[in-house]
Design a protein around this motif. Structure first.
Motif, PDB file in Angstrom:
ATOM      1  N   TYR A 165       0.860  -1.186   0.160  1.00  0.00           N
ATOM      2  CA  TYR A 165      -0.026   0.029   0.011  1.00  0.00           C
ATOM      3  C   TYR A 165       0.653   1.241   0.090  1.00  0.00           C
ATOM      4  O   TYR A 165       1.666   1.446   0.728  1.00  0.00           O
ATOM      5  N   ASN A 166       0.487   2.111  -0.846  1.00  0.00           N
ATOM      6  CA  ASN A 166       1.400   3.457  -0.935  1.00  0.00           C
ATOM      7  C   ASN A 166       2.945   3.288  -0.996  1.00  0.00           C
ATOM      8  O   ASN A 166       3.595   4.023  -0.457  1.00  0.00           O
ATOM      9  N   ALA A 175       2.315  -5.755   2.207  1.00  0.00           N
ATOM     10  CA  ALA A 175       1.369  -6.325   3.052  1.00  0.00           C
ATOM     11  C   ALA A 175       1.335  -8.028   2.570  1.00  0.00           C
ATOM     12  O   ALA A 175       0.795  -8.609   3.282  1.00  0.00           O
ATOM     13  N   HIS A 193      -2.027 -13.441  12.349  1.00  0.00           N
ATOM     14  CA  HIS A 193      -2.529 -12.333  13.368  1.00  0.00           C
ATOM     15  C   HIS A 193      -2.977 -11.161  12.681  1.00  0.00           C
ATOM     16  O   HIS A 193      -3.092 -11.182  11.216  1.00  0.00           O
ATOM     17  N   ASN A 194      -3.730 -10.089  13.338  1.00  0.00           N
ATOM     18  CA  ASN A 194      -4.272  -8.967  12.909  1.00  0.00           C
ATOM     19  C   ASN A 194      -2.946  -8.216  12.079  1.00  0.00           C
ATOM     20  O   ASN A 194      -1.747  -8.219  12.512  1.00  0.00           O
ATOM     21  N   GLY A 195      -3.433  -7.794  10.859  1.00  0.00           N
ATOM     22  CA  GLY A 195      -2.306  -7.273  10.036  1.00  0.00           C
ATOM     23  C   GLY A 195      -1.443  -8.080   9.247  1.00  0.00           C
ATOM     24  O   GLY A 195      -0.379  -7.503   8.415  1.00  0.00           O
ATOM     25  N   ALA A 196      -1.825  -9.316   9.186  1.00  0.00           N
ATOM     26  CA  ALA A 196      -0.928 -10.347   8.601  1.00  0.00           C
ATOM     27  C   ALA A 196      -0.829 -10.313   7.214  1.00  0.00           C
ATOM     28  O   ALA A 196       0.108 -10.768   6.312  1.00  0.00           O
ATOM     29  N   GLY A 197      -2.228 -10.033   6.796  1.00  0.00           N
ATOM     30  CA  GLY A 197      -2.265  -9.786   5.235  1.00  0.00           C
ATOM     31  C   GLY A 197      -3.672 -10.647   4.671  1.00  0.00           C
ATOM     32  O   GLY A 197      -3.553 -10.727   3.407  1.00  0.00           O
ATOM     33  N   LYS A 198      -4.292 -11.287   5.299  1.00  0.00           N
ATOM     34  CA  LYS A 198      -5.797 -12.152   5.130  1.00  0.00           C
ATOM     35  C   LYS A 198      -6.486 -11.367   4.168  1.00  0.00           C
ATOM     36  O   LYS A 198      -6.826 -11.754   3.090  1.00  0.00           O
ATOM     37  N   THR A 199      -6.935 -10.228   4.587  1.00  0.00           N
ATOM     38  CA  THR A 199      -7.965  -9.432   4.009  1.00  0.00           C
ATOM     39  C   THR A 199      -7.397  -8.665   2.648  1.00  0.00           C
ATOM     40  O   THR A 199      -8.023  -8.824   1.677  1.00  0.00           O
ATOM     41  N   THR A 200      -6.416  -8.274   2.747  1.00  0.00           N
ATOM     42  CA  THR A 200      -5.681  -7.967   1.324  1.00  0.00           C
ATOM     43  C   THR A 200      -5.538  -9.024   0.352  1.00  0.00           C
ATOM     44  O   THR A 200      -5.735  -8.908  -0.826  1.00  0.00           O
ATOM     45  N   GLU A 253     -13.591 -13.835   7.695  1.00  0.00           N
ATOM     46  CA  GLU A 253     -13.964 -14.210   9.253  1.00  0.00           C
ATOM     47  C   GLU A 253     -15.360 -14.368   9.427  1.00  0.00           C
ATOM     48  O   GLU A 253     -16.091 -13.576   9.994  1.00  0.00           O
ATOM     49  N   HIS A 284      -9.962 -16.394  13.185  1.00  0.00           N
ATOM     50  CA  HIS A 284      -9.109 -16.435  14.374  1.00  0.00           C
ATOM     51  C   HIS A 284      -9.317 -17.388  15.081  1.00  0.00           C
ATOM     52  O   HIS A 284      -8.836 -17.524  16.224  1.00  0.00           O
TER      53      HIS A 284
END
Ligand SMILES: Nc1ncnc2c1ncn2[C@@H]1O[C@H](COP(=O)(O)OP(=O)(O)OP(=O)(O)O)[C@@H](O)[C@H]1O
Ligand SMILES: [Mg+2]
Length: 241
Positions: free
Chosen positions: A11-12, A17, A36-43, A159, A191
């Protein structure tokens, strides 16, 4: 089947990510995506579904390139995003009809599917209320029903159990199993590692955009020469990073 080949995303122009990601999700399996949170799943999921453009690499949905043939690729899957807060001004039934219109589902078929899915998720009596008035779990369920209306061969769920009560969560897990057992594909992030351990045929663990492990839970135990639970192995694996 979903093929992810050497996919990258930042990103930017910041750090990656998603970093050189390779995964194949086969027909007939429930595949869990853990990190974990921020690991890259949603991306990753947003790139699979064509919501985000990848920087490089290839993504195939049942062999169709999501970047070059997005319309055809999108007909192959149903996607449940991580937040169900959308179309709040519509009534449940209006949203379901809108989804059925988008996918050209004829009136007989949509009537049957709306009836059976809303009964299965105990939403039949809420369909004439606005989504705005729904609880978080009810919003999650209406999104799930909307996605399943066109009977997609691939389910991509970010999720999906969040906010569901035990009965709805059980129903969804049963439906995921039935779908995979009928030779189709389920890819979901979670999670809740106890659920992943019981439900998934294979899992991938992602950390800081990179895959640390991909395989069966038993394969993971063999790899780490242990009898531990998925939760324990996950925490140890990601602690070292
Ligand atoms: N729109 C955005 N702009 C800038 N950075 C972003 C954006 N979305 C995600 N990121 C960053 O990308 C990385 C991966 O985020 P992502 O949302 O894919 O994680 P995740 O694994 O889904 O986390 P969670 O479990 O919290 O949902 C994080 O470092 C995050 O800060
Ligand atoms: Mg996420």
């Amino acid at each position: 089947m979903i093929e992810i080949v050497n996919v990258n995303k930042s990103y930017n122009g910041k750090s990656k990510a998603v970093d050189s990601l390779n995964l194949t999700i086969n027909d007939g399996e429930i595949f869990g995506f853990i990190g974990h949170n921020g690991a890259g799943k949603t991306t990753t999921i947003k790139m699979l579904t064509g919501i985000l453009n990848k920087d490089s690499g290839y993504i195939g949905i049942n062999g169709i390139d999501i970047t070059h043939e997005p319309m055809d690729a999108k007909k192959q899957f149903g996607y449940v995003p991580d937040s169900p807060d959308m179309f709040l001004r519509l009534k449940g039934i209006e949203y379901l009809n809108f989804m059925a219109d988008m996918y050209d589902i004829d009136s007989e078929t949509r009537k049957d599917r709306i009836k059976s899915l809303s009964e299965r998720f105990e939403m039949a009596t809420a369909l004439n209320d606005k989504i705005q008035s729904y609880s978080h779990g009810m919003r999650q369920k209406i999104v799930i029903i909307g996605v399943l209306i066109h009977s997609p061969s691939i389910w991509i769920l970010d999720e999906p159990m969040t906010g569901l009560d035990p009965k709805s969560s059980y129903t969804l897990k049963q439906m995921m199993r039935e779908h995979a057992d009928s030779g189709k594909t389920v890819f979901f992030s979670t999670h809740v590692l106890e659920v992943a351990e019981k439900l998934c045929d294979r899992v991938a663990i992602i950390n800081k955009g990179k895959i640390l492990f991909c395989g069966t839970i038993n394969g993971m135990r063999e790899h780490f020469k242990t009898n531990e639970s998925l939760e324990e192995m996950f925490l140890e694996m990601t602690a070292n990073e």
